[in-house]
Motif scaffolding. Structure first.
Motif, PDB file in Angstrom:
ATOM      1  N   ASP A 394       0.747  -1.154  -0.113  1.00 33.87           N
ATOM      2  CA  ASP A 394      -0.009   0.206  -0.244  1.00 33.87           C
ATOM      3  C   ASP A 394       0.880   1.351   0.001  1.00 33.87           C
ATOM      4  OD1 ASP A 394      -2.535  -1.687   0.360  1.00 33.87           O
ATOM      5  OD2 ASP A 394      -2.010  -1.831   2.485  1.00 33.87           O
ATOM      6  N   LYS A 395       1.778   1.134   0.791  1.00 34.62           N
ATOM      7  CA  LYS A 395       2.860   2.266   0.797  1.00 34.62           C
ATOM      8  C   LYS A 395       3.450   2.610  -0.287  1.00 34.62           C
ATOM      9  CE  LYS A 395       3.476   2.100   5.932  1.00 34.62           C
ATOM     10  NZ  LYS A 395       4.580   1.952   7.208  1.00 34.62           N
ATOM     11  N   ALA A 396       4.151   1.644  -0.988  1.00 35.49           N
ATOM     12  CA  ALA A 396       4.825   1.837  -2.128  1.00 35.49           C
ATOM     13  C   ALA A 396       3.971   2.292  -3.541  1.00 35.49           C
ATOM     14  CB  ALA A 396       5.598   0.474  -2.711  1.00 35.49           C
ATOM     15  N   LEU A 397       2.702   1.717  -3.545  1.00 35.42           N
ATOM     16  CA  LEU A 397       1.718   2.151  -4.585  1.00 35.42           C
ATOM     17  C   LEU A 397       1.214   3.721  -4.207  1.00 35.42           C
ATOM     18  CD1 LEU A 397      -0.598  -0.955  -4.853  1.00 35.42           C
ATOM     19  CD2 LEU A 397       0.937   0.085  -6.717  1.00 35.42           C
ATOM     20  N   ARG A 402       2.031   9.217  -5.947  1.00 36.32           N
ATOM     21  CA  ARG A 402       2.302  10.729  -5.719  1.00 36.32           C
ATOM     22  C   ARG A 402       3.387  11.244  -6.533  1.00 36.32           C
ATOM     23  NH1 ARG A 402       3.460  12.226   0.481  1.00 36.32           N
ATOM     24  NH2 ARG A 402       1.229  11.931   0.565  1.00 36.32           N
ATOM     25  N   SER A 403       4.433  10.283  -6.827  1.00 36.93           N
ATOM     26  CA  SER A 403       5.609  11.027  -7.248  1.00 36.93           C
ATOM     27  C   SER A 403       5.626  10.720  -8.773  1.00 36.93           C
ATOM     28  CB  SER A 403       6.917   9.959  -6.761  1.00 36.93           C
ATOM     29  OG  SER A 403       6.706   8.523  -6.937  1.00 36.93           O
ATOM     30  N   ASN A 404       4.832  10.086  -9.337  1.00 35.13           N
ATOM     31  CA  ASN A 404       4.882   9.460 -10.716  1.00 35.13           C
ATOM     32  C   ASN A 404       5.967   8.878 -11.146  1.00 35.13           C
ATOM     33  OD1 ASN A 404       3.362   9.293 -13.299  1.00 35.13           O
ATOM     34  ND2 ASN A 404       4.780  10.777 -14.222  1.00 35.13           N
ATOM     35  N   ALA A 405       6.622   7.893 -10.198  1.00 34.16           N
ATOM     36  CA  ALA A 405       7.794   7.477 -10.518  1.00 34.16           C
ATOM     37  C   ALA A 405       7.703   5.922 -10.121  1.00 34.16           C
ATOM     38  CB  ALA A 405       9.066   7.912  -9.499  1.00 34.16           C
ATOM     39  N   ILE A 406       8.423   5.041 -10.609  1.00 39.27           N
ATOM     40  CA  ILE A 406       8.574   3.673 -10.205  1.00 39.27           C
ATOM     41  C   ILE A 406       9.399   3.721  -8.825  1.00 39.27           C
ATOM     42  CG2 ILE A 406       9.546   1.171 -10.917  1.00 39.27           C
ATOM     43  CD1 ILE A 406       7.266   2.823 -12.433  1.00 39.27           C
ATOM     44  N   ILE A 407       8.565   3.018  -7.932  1.00 41.81           N
ATOM     45  CA  ILE A 407       9.191   2.835  -6.389  1.00 41.81           C
ATOM     46  C   ILE A 407       9.920   1.639  -6.218  1.00 41.81           C
ATOM     47  CG2 ILE A 407       8.665   3.043  -4.117  1.00 41.81           C
ATOM     48  CD1 ILE A 407       8.661   5.780  -5.340  1.00 41.81           C
ATOM     49  N   ILE A 408      11.001   1.506  -5.916  1.00 40.95           N
ATOM     50  CA  ILE A 408      11.405   0.314  -5.601  1.00 40.95           C
ATOM     51  C   ILE A 408      11.836   0.425  -4.027  1.00 40.95           C
ATOM     52  CG2 ILE A 408      13.527  -1.427  -5.772  1.00 40.95           C
ATOM     53  CD1 ILE A 408      13.992  -0.569  -8.517  1.00 40.95           C
ATOM     54  N   TYR A 409      10.935  -0.064  -3.218  1.00 44.02           N
ATOM     55  CA  TYR A 409      10.933   0.168  -1.674  1.00 44.02           C
ATOM     56  C   TYR A 409      11.733  -1.264  -1.214  1.00 44.02           C
ATOM     57  CZ  TYR A 409       9.150   1.565   2.771  1.00 44.02           C
ATOM     58  OH  TYR A 409       8.836   1.812   4.185  1.00 44.02           O
ATOM     59  N   ILE A 416       8.147  -3.445  -5.764  1.00 44.39           N
ATOM     60  CA  ILE A 416       8.090  -2.539  -6.842  1.00 44.39           C
ATOM     61  C   ILE A 416       6.761  -2.301  -7.107  1.00 44.39           C
ATOM     62  CG2 ILE A 416       9.296  -2.498  -9.263  1.00 44.39           C
ATOM     63  CD1 ILE A 416      10.138  -5.456  -7.106  1.00 44.39           C
ATOM     64  N   ALA A 417       6.650  -0.806  -7.247  1.00 45.70           N
ATOM     65  CA  ALA A 417       5.330  -0.167  -7.437  1.00 45.70           C
ATOM     66  C   ALA A 417       5.245   0.704  -8.801  1.00 45.70           C
ATOM     67  CB  ALA A 417       4.942   0.305  -6.167  1.00 45.70           C
ATOM     68  N   SER A 418       4.363   0.898  -9.411  1.00 41.20           N
ATOM     69  CA  SER A 418       4.049   1.724 -10.606  1.00 41.20           C
ATOM     70  C   SER A 418       2.943   2.558 -10.229  1.00 41.20           C
ATOM     71  CB  SER A 418       3.862   0.971 -11.877  1.00 41.20           C
ATOM     72  OG  SER A 418       3.441   1.491 -12.891  1.00 41.20           O
ATOM     73  N   PRO A 419       2.813   3.804 -10.938  1.00 43.74           N
ATOM     74  CA  PRO A 419       1.725   4.785 -10.644  1.00 43.74           C
ATOM     75  C   PRO A 419       0.509   4.315 -11.333  1.00 43.74           C
ATOM     76  CG  PRO A 419       3.841   5.976 -11.556  1.00 43.74           C
ATOM     77  CD  PRO A 419       4.212   4.631 -11.542  1.00 43.74           C
ATOM     78  N   ASP A 420       0.594   3.227 -12.106  1.00 40.70           N
ATOM     79  CA  ASP A 420      -0.554   2.670 -12.940  1.00 40.70           C
ATOM     80  C   ASP A 420      -1.292   1.557 -11.870  1.00 40.70           C
ATOM     81  OD1 ASP A 420       0.920   0.346 -13.060  1.00 40.70           O
ATOM     82  OD2 ASP A 420       0.852   0.448 -15.349  1.00 40.70           O
ATOM     83  N   GLY A 421      -0.733   1.545 -10.540  1.00 47.11           N
ATOM     84  CA  GLY A 421      -1.300   0.494  -9.723  1.00 47.11           C
ATOM     85  C   GLY A 421      -0.872  -0.788  -9.533  1.00 47.11           C
ATOM     86  N   ARG A 422       0.138  -1.300 -10.439  1.00 47.88           N
ATOM     87  CA  ARG A 422       0.870  -2.595 -10.406  1.00 47.88           C
ATOM     88  C   ARG A 422       1.887  -2.507  -9.355  1.00 47.88           C
ATOM     89  NH1 ARG A 422       3.300  -3.373 -16.113  1.00 47.88           N
ATOM     90  NH2 ARG A 422       3.387  -1.036 -16.125  1.00 47.88           N
TER      91      ARG A 422
END
Length: 490
Positions: A394-397, A402-409, A416-422
């Motif tokens: 949830d946090k990564a998504l 918010r950042s419009n970035a791919i997050i590798i938490y 690994i989270a994407s702005p499109d909800g994956r």
């Protein structure tokens, strides 16, 4: 993303919906409970044939019903079994009540359980659906079992774990083995749930795949090659280094060049056609003394970088490892706003006072990859990090949106989270990856894959998985240099 049912992830709510849909389709729900109980009983007898006593803990819902089936089948096999129940078993309903009625054993309240040498506990208290802290008597029981070092087999999920987030709800059993049904839940993969589950088996109890698949859109899954294999570039005879992409890694000053070199080498090993380290003039000699296949280019300030960026072939960058925190990093990032950028370490921390300034630079198609560990995540997303109700996915998504970035938490359960909800949960990393410089190598692998044209989400996911595989090849006691040397393209 995944093909086999055992590879899918369903949240507890989605699995409950699958159970309801199965019943509505005419499948005998009690028959499913019988199969689930039989799977657990068979596992218990296989793993612990010498058990002196099986202590079966039965909860107030369907997980408790599974427990009564387990107890009955173990007794029928000749094992010594005792049941300990939570709450009033007379209040059980539906299939759970039917399972209890079919079991000749009469149980005692869980407060009466006294662990004995040779016991094996079958945990059928709550399973994956728990959403609140365990009651005090269950917490006391968990502590008693752990203190006595009694092996636990968990039905579905160790009681006390949140099946959606993997978080401990007050207290949780540490299972030696967990048996779940049809699919895994996120709590089986996310920490500390993954560690508390012990070894995990997934049993098919007969719910058709069409029903299971209909309950999930597959947007949260495990990170395996199935999630990104299709976008990996195919090897072609007619190619050249520029077709395979040019990666640029920024170096710090003369005393902080090692991190950039490890990133650059990892990017080259991951398949980039060319890799250049962009370094301050005073750091060129320190870098050149250690480089052969990697090129060097002097970049002292923002003006020099702006001029160099006129070369349109320069599209992919890594900034952060050993770079230094401050204004220079922020200025460089602002000049890279229309390129693909992996922002790591010092690059992330440079925006801790104004994260929104970073996010505003990268709009449109996601081309920024952020690689925070817990501390860096809290610097960029303090409110999201502080939300105790949210799990890591949830946090990564939320951060990706918010950042419009791919997050590798990052962590033992990197998400690994994407702005499109994956979102993908990574599970293949060995514990010995937790060493200085490991993150620099990961940043380079991401950059190397981005340089080859992979979409940012798939590049990030593939890099995390390849990073874990490199860790296995390098083995225990690895250093970051060893890790970089063991990176292989997929």
């Amino acid at each position: 993303m995944s093909q086999r049912l055992s590879d899918l992830l369903l949240t507890p709510a989605e699995m409950a919906a699958a159970d309801r849909a199965a019943a509505e389709s005419g499948i005998d729900s009690y028959g499913l409970m019988e199969k689930a109980g039989a799977a657990v009983a068979a596992t218990a007898l296989r793993l612990y044939p010498g058990a002196v006593r099986f202590a079966v803990l039965c909860g107030p819902g369907n997980n408790g019903g599974d427990g009564y089936v387990v107890a009955r089948l173990l007794q029928e096999s000749g094992a010594h079994v005792e049941i300990f129940h939570l709450g009033d078993p007379e209040k059980l309903k539906g299939d759970a009540a039917r399972a209890r009625a079919a079991c000749a054993l009469k149980g005692l309240d869980i407060g009466n359980y006294d662990p004995q040498q040779g016991d094996i506990v079958i945990d059928g208290l709550f399973g994956a659906g728990l959403a609140r802290a365990v009651p005090a008597d269950v917490a006391e029981l968990i502590q008693k079992v752990e203190k006595a070092r009694i092996a636990v087999i968990a039905v579905d999920l160790p009681s006390g774990l949140d099946g959606r987030t993997g978080a401990v709800l007050g207290a949780a059993f540490r299972a030696a083995h967990t048996v779940t049904f049809m699919t895994r839940k996120p709590g089986h993969l996310l920490m500390p749930g993954r560690e508390l589950c012990g070894s995990l088996e997934v049993f098919d109890i007969g719910i058709p795949s069409r029903i299971i698949s209909a309950q999930t859109d597959g947007r949260v899954d495990e990170n395996t090659p199935a999630a990104w294999r299709a976008v990996i570039p195919t090897e072609q005879m007619e190619t050249h280094k520029y077709k395979r992409g040019h990666l640029v890694v920024f170096s710090g000053d003369a005393s902080k060049t090692g991190a950039a070199r490890m990133s650059a080498m990892a990017g080259l090993k991951a398949g980039a056609g060319l890799v250049t380290i962009a370094a301050p003039s005073e750091a060129l000699s320190a870098n050149s003394a250690h480089l052969t296949a990697i090129m060097l280019h002097a970049i002292d300030d923002a003006a020099a970088l702006k001029g160099w960026l006129e070369d349109a072939r320069l599209q992919t960058f890594v900034l952060g490892p050993g770079f230094g925190i401050g204004k220079k990093a922020r200025k460089f990032v602002s000049l890279l706003r229309d390129r693909h950028l992996v922002l790591d370490a010092d690059g992330i921390s440079s925006f801790k006072d104004d994260p929104q300034a970073l996010f505003d630079l990268f709009r449109g198609e996601p081309r920024l990859v952020l690689t925070p560990h817990d501390g860096e995540f809290a610097r960029l997303f303090p409110d999201i990090a502080a939300d105790k109700r949210a799990g890591k996915v949830d946090k990564a998504l939320a951060a990706a949106g918010r950042s419009n970035a791919i997050i590798i938490y990052k962590g033992a359960d990197t998400v690994i989270a994407s702005p499109d909800g994956r979102a993908l949960i990574n599970t293949n990393a060995p514990v010995w990856l937790a060493t200085a410089g490991s993150g620099d190598v990961l940043a380079g692998i991401i950059g190397g894959l981005l340089a080859q044209g992979l979409p940012a989400f798939e590049a990030a996911a593939a890099a995390v998985w390849l990073h874990g595989e490199a860790g296995h090849r390098a083995g225990k006691g690895l250093t970051a240099e060893d890790l970089a040397a063991h990176v292989l393209p997929y």
